[in-house]
Design an enzyme around this catalytic site. Structure first.
Site, PDB file in Angstrom:
ATOM      1  N   GLU A 374     -10.455  10.008 -40.684  1.00  0.00           N
ATOM      2  CA  GLU A 374     -10.530  11.339 -40.068  1.00  0.00           C
ATOM      3  C   GLU A 374     -11.227  12.275 -41.033  1.00  0.00           C
ATOM      4  O   GLU A 374     -10.921  12.283 -42.224  1.00  0.00           O
ATOM      5  CB  GLU A 374      -9.140  11.939 -39.788  1.00  0.00           C
TER       6      GLU A 374
HETATM    7  P1  P53 Z   1      -5.691  19.690 -35.661  1.00  0.00           P
HETATM    8  C1  P53 Z   1      -2.555  19.160 -40.291  1.00  0.00           C
HETATM    9  C2  P53 Z   1      -3.125  18.953 -41.519  1.00  0.00           C
HETATM   10  C3  P53 Z   1      -3.869  17.836 -41.719  1.00  0.00           C
HETATM   11  C4  P53 Z   1      -4.014  16.907 -40.707  1.00  0.00           C
HETATM   12  O1  P53 Z   1      -5.727  18.589 -36.816  1.00  0.00           O
HETATM   13  C5  P53 Z   1      -3.423  17.089 -39.514  1.00  0.00           C
HETATM   14  C6  P53 Z   1      -2.685  18.208 -39.300  1.00  0.00           C
HETATM   15  C7  P53 Z   1      -2.054  18.408 -38.003  1.00  0.00           C
HETATM   16  O2  P53 Z   1      -2.327  19.647 -37.538  1.00  0.00           O
HETATM   17  O3  P53 Z   1      -3.471  16.183 -38.532  1.00  0.00           O
HETATM   18  C8  P53 Z   1      -4.549  15.283 -38.386  1.00  0.00           C
HETATM   19  O4  P53 Z   1      -5.783  18.948 -34.383  1.00  0.00           O
HETATM   20  C9  P53 Z   1      -4.076  14.344 -37.316  1.00  0.00           C
HETATM   21  C10 P53 Z   1      -4.767  14.504 -36.003  1.00  0.00           C
HETATM   22  C11 P53 Z   1      -5.195  15.948 -35.845  1.00  0.00           C
HETATM   23  C12 P53 Z   1      -6.216  16.260 -36.911  1.00  0.00           C
HETATM   24  O5  P53 Z   1      -5.674  16.040 -38.199  1.00  0.00           O
HETATM   25  O6  P53 Z   1      -4.410  20.389 -35.854  1.00  0.00           O
HETATM   26  O7  P53 Z   1      -4.027  12.998 -37.698  1.00  0.00           O
HETATM   27  O8  P53 Z   1      -3.918  14.038 -34.996  1.00  0.00           O
HETATM   28  O9  P53 Z   1      -5.686  16.253 -34.584  1.00  0.00           O
HETATM   29  C13 P53 Z   1      -6.754  17.661 -36.865  1.00  0.00           C
HETATM   30  O10 P53 Z   1      -6.887  20.550 -35.885  1.00  0.00           O
END
Ligand code: P53
EC number: 3.2.1.86
Length: 476
Positions: A374
Site C-alpha cells: 500500500e
Molecule cells: P484511508 C490509517 C493510517 C495508516 C493506514 O487509509 C491506514 C489507516 C486507516 O485509516 O489504513 C490503511 O482509507 C489500510 C487501508 C486504508 C488505507 O490505509 O483512511 O490498510 O484499508 O484504506 C488508507 O485513507
C-alpha cells in the site's frame, strides 16, 4: 539505471469490505466493517451497535466490485498489472465465524474472481483479515480478547488456503496488525473487534488480543506451508517512521521507543519472539497476560516469509518532561509537525525519502524480502467531461517509486513488488468517504452513496501504465 528486477510485482491494492459491496449477497454475514458509518476528516466514523435503520454505511455497497469485477479486471489488465492485492471477506466464507462448515457460495465468488485475474496473468495477492471479521464474533466472543478466536481464524485460513492453493501464492495474515498499538478506539475495533469496557486497561487488552492474533498468524503460516510449500506468507504492517523532533538525545530515545512500540508485532512475526524491552514493560505494568509456553513455541515455528507493509507518511515525536524512564507516553503533545514536509488534504505528511528509510530499516532489522502493498495519495479529484487530471497523484507516486529505485540500486534492498493503494477508487477505511480518492481509475459515487458507479481512467492511469510497461525505467 537498471533497477527493478524483471519479475517485479507491479500491482494495485484494495480490501474486500472497501469495494465489494453486496454485503448480504449469497449468505454473507455482517462484518465489523458493516457497522461503521460514514465520517469525514472532521467527524470520526461511528461504530453502531449492529446495523441501525437510518444510518449511512458506505461499505454495504462499496463500489459494487462484487458485480463489476469483470470490467474492472479488464481495466487492470489494460493497465498492465502483474498482481492484484485484495482480501477475502471472512463473512462470505464463515458468515458468523463459528460455523462448522463454510459457505460454498462465498468460496465460489473467490474461485471466479481469482480465475478472472489469472486469465490475464494477474497474480492474486491475498490478505486473510483486512480490518474484517464476523460481527457475531465481536458480540458473542468479545473479538480477539478471546482465545477461541484463534480456532475460528485458523479454520478460516485452512479452508481458503486449501481451496485456492493453486491460484494464490502470496498471502498475508492480518492487515496492519500494528495499528492497534495506537490504542485508538477505532483501530482497536477495526483490527481486533475490541470495545474497551469501563475499568479495562486498553493497553493490556490490546497486548492480549495482539498476542492471540500473533499465535493465530503463526499457526496459519504453518498450516499454509503444509498445504502448499510454495506459499509465501507475509506479515502486514503499517509503516510510518518516527523521527526525533531534535538532536536532544531524549527525543532520539523517544523516536527509538516509538519505533519499538509500533513494530514489536513485526519482531514477533519475523523473529519468532517478543523483544526484551516489551517483556520488561509488561512486568513493570503488572500485566497478567495469557501467554503459554506452547504459544511461544508456535510463535517461533511460524515466522513469516516476507514483510508486506503500507507506507503513506512519517511522523515526528518528542519526549515530554514527564517521561524519564520508559518513553511510552502516548499524549498528543509527543507528536509534532515536520516543517520540511508538505501534508495531504487529510494532513498526512508526504515523505518519499521516508519510504527509502523504511526499506532500509526493515532490511537491517529483519533481512527479509519486502513488499510495499500500500502507498498512495488520498485526494479530492475533479471530474469534468469524462476526464480527471491528477498531476498531484502522479507526482506522489513518481517520487515514491524513485526512492524505491534508490533503495534497490544503491542500498541493495530486496524489494519484490509495489501495489499502490486503492488502484480503483473505493471507500476510505479511516473516514468512510468516497471523496478521499486514491485510484488511477475513477468511480462515479459520492459520499452520500449517489452516482452511476461508472468507471473512468484518470491521467495517472496512462502514466502508471507506462511505468509498468518500462519496468520502472521511465517515470516521466
Ligand atoms: P484511508 C490509517 C493510517 C495508516 C493506514 O487509509 C491506514 C489507516 C486507516 O485509516 O489504513 C490503511 O482509507 C489500510 C487501508 C486504508 C488505507 O490505509 O483512511 O490498510 O484499508 O484504506 C488508507 O485513507
Amino acid at each position: 539505471m537498471t533497477t527493478f528486477p524483471k519479475d517485479f510485482l507491479w500491482g494495485g491494492a484494495v480490501a474486500a469490505h472497501q469495494l465489494e459491496g453486496a454485503w448480504q449477497a449469497e449468505g454473507k454475514g455482517v462484518s465489523l466493517a458493516d457497522v461503521m458509518t460514514a465520517g469525514s476528516n472532521q467527524t470520526p466514523r461511528k461504530i453502531t451497535a449492529g446495523v441501525q435503520a437510518g444510518e449511512n454505511y458506505p461499505n454495504h455497497t462499496g463500489i459494487d466490485f462484487y458485480h463489476h469485477y469483470k470490467e474492472d479486471i479488464k481495466l487492470f489488465a489494460e493497465l498492465g498489472l502483474k498482481c492484484f492485492r485484495t482480501s477475502i471477506a471472512w463473512t462470505r466464507i464463515f458468515p458468523q465465524g463459528d460455523e462448522a462448515k463454510p459457505n460454498e457460495a462465498g468460496l465460489k465468488f473467490y474461485d471466479d474472481l481469482f480465475a478472472e485475474l489469472l486469465k490475464y496473468d494477474i497474480q492474486p495477492v491475498v490478505t486473510l483479515s483486512h480490518f474484517e471479521m464476523p460481527y457475531h464474533l465481536v458480540t458473542e466472543y468479545g473479538g480477539w480478547r478471546n482465545r477461541k478466536l484463534i480456532d475460528f481464524f485458523t479454520k478460516f485460513a485452512r479452508v481458503v488456503f486449501q481451496r485456492y492453493r493453486q491460484q494464490v501464492k502470496y498471502w498475508m495474515t492480518f492487515n496492519e496488525i500494528n495499528n492497534q498499538a495506537q490504542l485508538d478506539d477505532w483501530f482497536l475495533f477495526t483490527n481486533s473487534g475490541l470495545q474497551v469496557q469501563p475499568g479495562e486497561d486498553a493497553a493490556e487488552l490490546m497486548y492480549q488480543a495482539g498476542h492471540y492474533e500473533l499465535v493465530a498468524s503463526a499457526l496459519a503460516v504453518q498450516i499454509g506451508h503444509q498445504i502448499n510449500p510454495d506459499f509465501q506468507i507475509g506479515g502486514m504492517f503499517a509503516m510510518g517512521p518516527s523521527y526525533p523532533a531534535s538532536p536532544d538525545p531524549r527525543d532520539v530515545m523517544k523516536a527509538e521507543r516509538t519505533m519499538q512500540a509500533n513494530y514489536w508485532f513485526t519482531d514477533v512475526q519475523c523473529k519468532g519472539k517478543y523483544p526484551a524491552w516489551l517483556k520488561q514493560y509488561w512486568n513493570r505494568q503488572n500485566y497478567q497476560l495469557d501467554i503459554t509456553l506452547e504459544d511461544e513455541d508456535v510463535l517461533k515455528a511460524g515466522t513469516v516469509d516476507y514483510i508486506g507493509f503500507s507506507y503513506y507518511a512519517s511522523h515526528v515525536v518528542q519526549a515530554t518532561d514527564a517521561e524519564a524512564d520508559d518513553f511510552m507516553t502516548q499524549a498528543s503533545d509527543t507528536q509534532v509537525t515536520n516543517p520540511t514536509l508538505q501534508a495531504s488534504a487529510w494532513g498526512w505528511l508526504i515523505d518519499p525519502v521516508g519510504l527509502r528509510y523504511a526499506l532500509n530499516w526493515f532490511t537491517d532489522r529483519y533481512d527479509l524480502p519486502l513488499f510495499i502493498v500500500e502507498n498512495g495519495l488520498g485526494a479530492v479529484d475533479k471530474f469534468a467531461k469524462g476526464q480527471i487530471h491528477d498531476p498531484y497523484r502522479i507526482a506522489y507516486l513518481r517520487d515514491h517509486i524513485q526512492q524505491m529505485a534508490l533503495a534497490i540500486a544503491v542500498d541493495g534492498v530486496n524489494l519484490i513488488g509495489y501495489t499502490p493503494w486503492g488502484i480503483i477508487d473505493l471507500v476510505s477505511a479511516g473516514t468512510g468517504e468516497m471523496s478521499k480518492r486514491y485510484g488511477v481509475i475513477y468511480v462515479d459515487k459520492d459520499d452520500q452513496g449517489q452516482g452511476t458507479l461508472k468507471r473512468w481512467k484518470k491521467d495517472s492511469f496512462t502514466w502508471f501504465q507506462h511505468v509498468i510497461a518500462t519496468n520502472g525505467q521511465d517515470l516521466t
